[in-house]
Structures are given as structure tokens and as C-alpha cells.
Design a protein around this motif. Structure first.
Motif, short mmCIF file in Angstrom:
data_model
loop_
_atom_site.label_atom_id
_atom_site.label_comp_id
_atom_site.label_asym_id
_atom_site.label_seq_id
_atom_site.Cartn_x
_atom_site.Cartn_y
_atom_site.Cartn_z
N UNK A 1 -96.69 -2.49 -56.20
CA UNK A 1 -95.77 -1.64 -55.44
C UNK A 1 -95.57 -0.29 -56.11
N UNK A 2 -95.54 -0.28 -57.45
CA UNK A 2 -95.37 0.98 -58.17
C UNK A 2 -96.64 1.83 -58.12
N UNK B 1 -97.33 -4.45 -46.76
CA UNK B 1 -97.22 -4.07 -45.35
C UNK B 1 -97.04 -2.56 -45.26
N UNK B 2 -97.32 -1.97 -44.09
CA UNK B 2 -97.06 -0.53 -43.93
C UNK B 2 -95.62 -0.16 -44.26
N UNK B 3 -94.70 -1.03 -43.92
CA UNK B 3 -93.29 -0.77 -44.21
C UNK B 3 -93.03 -0.76 -45.72
N UNK B 4 -93.67 -1.68 -46.43
CA UNK B 4 -93.50 -1.71 -47.89
C UNK B 4 -94.11 -0.48 -48.55
N UNK B 5 -95.24 -0.03 -48.02
CA UNK B 5 -95.87 1.18 -48.56
C UNK B 5 -94.96 2.38 -48.36
N UNK B 6 -94.42 2.52 -47.16
CA UNK B 6 -93.52 3.63 -46.88
C UNK B 6 -92.29 3.60 -47.78
N UNK B 7 -91.73 2.41 -47.97
CA UNK B 7 -90.55 2.29 -48.84
C UNK B 7 -90.90 2.64 -50.28
N UNK B 8 -92.10 2.25 -50.71
CA UNK B 8 -92.51 2.50 -52.10
C UNK B 8 -92.64 3.98 -52.40
#
Length: 209
Positions: free
Chosen positions: A57-58, A30-37
Motif C-alpha cells: 500500500x505504501x 482495489x482501485x479504491x485502495x489505490x486512490x486512498x493510498x
């Protein structure tokens, strides 16, 4: 079935996507997961440059995190490197591509040309780098492929460089033909045909900002 990318010199490189995958719903971030990554960029970058195969994710942390670094320019041209490659000067092309990757480590044009020139050239040191470069290509393509569904305007593939679009599409997705290209707002839309899929497929790409 592995996707085959044919380098301009006639060499074959096995990548690990399938054309049929476009017809399926990928497990994407998700965009949120990308930003967090992206917060893990500094931690993951050494593993990326060392040629480690990273979890999605990495891989996203490095690819999208690179766009968050000071001085990042998505539109930088690498004319001298491309000219050397087209002229068949593989050593110079490799050296220039590797120089570019120091400040722009996830640029697909640089990565593909660095890899291709290493494999096609005669320099032993460059050839030793080729497995690491191929792993970096895999990681970047994985990050893009899992950044969205790609086949809907509400979930496009995300890229950090405009030039990454066609590098990813032609050498990873590898459609049998590109029937058209257009803009939909800020999205780049490609109408392509893909082996095994009867109807044309529309691929959507957005610039990560």
C-alpha cells in the motif's frame, strides 16, 4: 525461484517475482485502495527515495501518488540519458537519470538505467546509490504487480508511464517471448509465453489517470 533481469552490460540483477506467479491470483489492491493510498504520497516519498522496502500500500502511495503531482508528464522522453547509456558513458547516463528522477521519481526507465549505469560504471558515489535504486525498482514493480490481476481486461495492471509497461513486463515478469501486441479500447494487451505455463498468456495494462 527469483526472476533474473539481465542488464544490457551483461550484469545480473535478482528481482523477486516468479513467472509462475502470473498463473495465480495475486493479492491486489482495489482501485479504491489505490486512490486512498495516494493521499500518503508526501509522507512515503522520503522513505521511497531513501531505499526503504515498502509495504504494498505504501509503494502504491508513491507510485500512483506521483502521477497526481503538479507537472507530472507520463510521456516525457529522456533521449540524452538513453543515448549516453547506449554509448557506454555510464557516468553521464547515471547523472542524467538521477537528474530526471528528481522530478519523476518512479519512472521505471530512469530507475533501471540509473541502477544499471551505477553498477556498470566506475564512479564510487554512484555505486553507493545502487542498493537504494534497486529497492525503488522493487517498490515500483510491487505497486504495478499488485494493482490488478493483469490477466483479465477487467483487472489490468495499472501503470503511470506508457514506458513502464515494457520495463515491467520484460524485466520483472520476464516472458520467454512476446508473440503479439494489440489495443483493446484503452488497454494495451500483450500475448506472451511464460516458462512453466503451457498456453500463451495475455497481459493487460491500463494507464492510471
Amino acid at each position: 525461484m527469483k526472476l533474473i533481469y539481465r542488464i544490457g552490460t551483461g550484469l545480473l540483477v535478482s528481482l523477486f517475482a516468479t513467472s509462475a506467479a502470473i498463473a495465480q491470483t495475486p493479492t491486489h489492491l482495489t482501485p479504491q485502495q489505490i486512490e486512498a493510498a495516494t493521499a500518503d504520497y508526501t509522507t512515503m516519498l522520503p522513505r521511497f527515495t531513501a531505499g526503504a522496502e515498502l509495504p504494498v500500500a505504501n509503494a502504491a502511495a508513491v507510485y500512483f501518488g506521483a502521477a497526481r503531482q503538479k507537472g507530472f508528464n507520463p510521456d516525457t522522453q529522456h533521449t540524452a540519458m538513453l543515448q549516453a547509456y547506449e554509448a557506454g558513458n555510464m557516468l553521464q547516463a547515471h547523472q542524467l537519470a538521477m537528474k530526471g528522477l528528481k522530478s519523476d521519481p518512479t519512472n521505471l526507465t530512469l530507475l533501471f538505467k540509473a541502477y544499471a549505469s551505477a553498477v556498470a560504471g566506475n564512479d564510487a558515489d554512484a555505486k553507493k546509490e545502487s542498493p537504494k535504486l534497486l529497492a525503488r525498482i522493487h517498490n515500483v514493480c510491487d505497486a504495478i504487480f499488485n494493482s490488478g490481476m493483469g490477466v483479465t481486461e477487467t483487472s489490468p495492471y495499472m501503470v503511470t508511464h506508457p514506458s513502464d509497461i515494457e520495463e515491467f513486463m520484460l524485466k520483472y515478469i520476464r516472458p520467454t517471448a512476446i508473440e503479439g501486441k494489440s489495443k483493446l479500447g484503452e488497454l494495451d494487451v500483450y500475448k506472451v509465453t511464460i516458462e512453466g505455463i503451457a498456453e500463451p498468456v495475455y497481459l493487460y495494462f491500463a494507464q492510471y489517470k
